[in-house]
Design a protein around this motif. Structure first.
Motif, PDB file in Angstrom:
ATOM      1  N   ILE A   1       0.846  -1.188   0.000  1.00 27.18           N
ATOM      2  CA  ILE A   1       0.000   0.000   0.000  1.00 27.18           C
ATOM      3  C   ILE A   1       0.886   1.244   0.000  1.00 27.18           C
TER       4      ILE A   1
ATOM      5  N   TYR B   1      -7.684   3.543  -1.196  1.00 27.43           N
ATOM      6  CA  TYR B   1      -6.697   3.568  -0.108  1.00 27.43           C
ATOM      7  C   TYR B   1      -5.268   3.436  -0.628  1.00 27.43           C
TER       8      TYR B   1
ATOM      9  N   ASP C   1      -6.558   0.748   5.375  1.00 30.65           N
ATOM     10  CA  ASP C   1      -5.318  -0.035   5.285  1.00 30.65           C
ATOM     11  C   ASP C   1      -5.450  -1.337   6.074  1.00 30.65           C
TER      12      ASP C   1
END
Length: 288
Positions: free
Chosen positions: A84, A233, A258
């Motif tokens: 991420i 995200y 997350d």
């Protein structure tokens, strides 16, 4: 006194007796060897069976295709290896601004997944922002809705939130692959096919790009917006500029997303449209 003939016959009888004894001894040796071999085989088989029985009671790991036990108190799934990005995308600005007010159209579109009334569409403000809070089972997600980006979209979202349309609904789709990292919500049926019973036009522009922290509308093609939305995200570079961005996600909300993303999805929507239901269930309890 024995004659030569008698001596030859006696010698022959002696030789015959010796050969018979040798044959008897040979037969006995073969019989003993056969019995011994049979006993050895029996012992080996018994040992193998014993070891098998003992090992079947050990706590060996189950095979890969076996069903895992379920429990209401089971630990959450292990964290996913999803990568991420941490950089939040900058605020957007339309190349050509809307006038201070716009008129929006919300024509009927099928049966509503949950009772809902389209909002008034006349003289909708295209200025300022609206703070919103999405309370979920995974945590609280703060939003800032930007009327300057998408006034008709913000108008609809606020109206649905006030009607309780999003209350007690699940976020039905999570994607974690590079290029599309979003959590999709807004369908009371939880299937990805439900909507409010009306639709409205896109508020996009060709230069539109997507990144971490944006709030956008899902659709089924041009000008088919309804109630489904997605929260970005992470990376969303695979998206073409066909999805209306109408707000932003606050830092605390991104941390919640997350956490959900790292728990992964069940893959039930692979390969198309991709992803699946979040392993960490996300239920929207209230949008205010």
């Amino acid at each position: 006194m024995a004659t030569n003939q008698q001596r030859r016959e006696a010698a022959k009888r002696k030789l015959d007796r010796q050969q018979a004894r040798r044959m008897d001894r040979s037969k006995r040796r073969k019989k003993v060897a056969a019995i011994t071999a049979a006993v050895v085989v029996v012992v080996v088989v018994a040992a193998v069976i014993t070891l098998s029985v003992l090992s079947s009671g050990s706590k060996n790991p189950p095979p890969a295709n076996s069903a895992a036990p379920t429990s209401s108190s089971a630990a959450p799934p292990p964290p996913s290896a999803v990568n991420i990005p941490t950089q939040v995308a900058p605020p957007l600005k339309r190349p050509t601004a809307f006038p201070a007010t716009v008129n929006c159209a919300y024509p009927a579109d099928g049966q509503p997944a949950k009772p809902a009334t389209p909002p008034p569409g006349a003289n909708v403000s295209a200025q300022g922002t609206v703070p919103a809070t999405v309370a979920t089972s995974a945590g609280q997600i703060g939003l800032t809705l930007d009327r300057a980006l998408a006034p008709c979209t913000v108008n609809s979202f606020v109206s649905l939130a006030r009607q309780g349309y999003f209350d007690n609904t699940s976020c039905h789709r999570l994607t974690t692959s590079p290029g599309l990292q979003v959590l999709q919500c807004g369908d009371p049926t939880g299937t990805g096919s439900g909507g409010p019973g009306y639709k409205f036009n896109d508020e996009t522009y060709p230069q539109l790009s997507y990144g971490r922290g944006y709030l956008a509308m899902a659709n089924a093609g041009p000008n088919t917006n309804g109630s489904q939305f997605f929260m970005i995200y992470g990376d969303a570079s695979a998206l073409t500029p066909d999805y209306t961005v109408f707000g932003y996600i606050d830092p605390g909300g991104l941390q919640v997303l997350d956490k959900v993303a790292r728990a992964g999805d069940d893959g039930s929507m692979d390969p198309s449209p991709g992803g699946g239901k979040p392993n960490m269930k996300v239920t929207i309890t209230k949008v205010s």
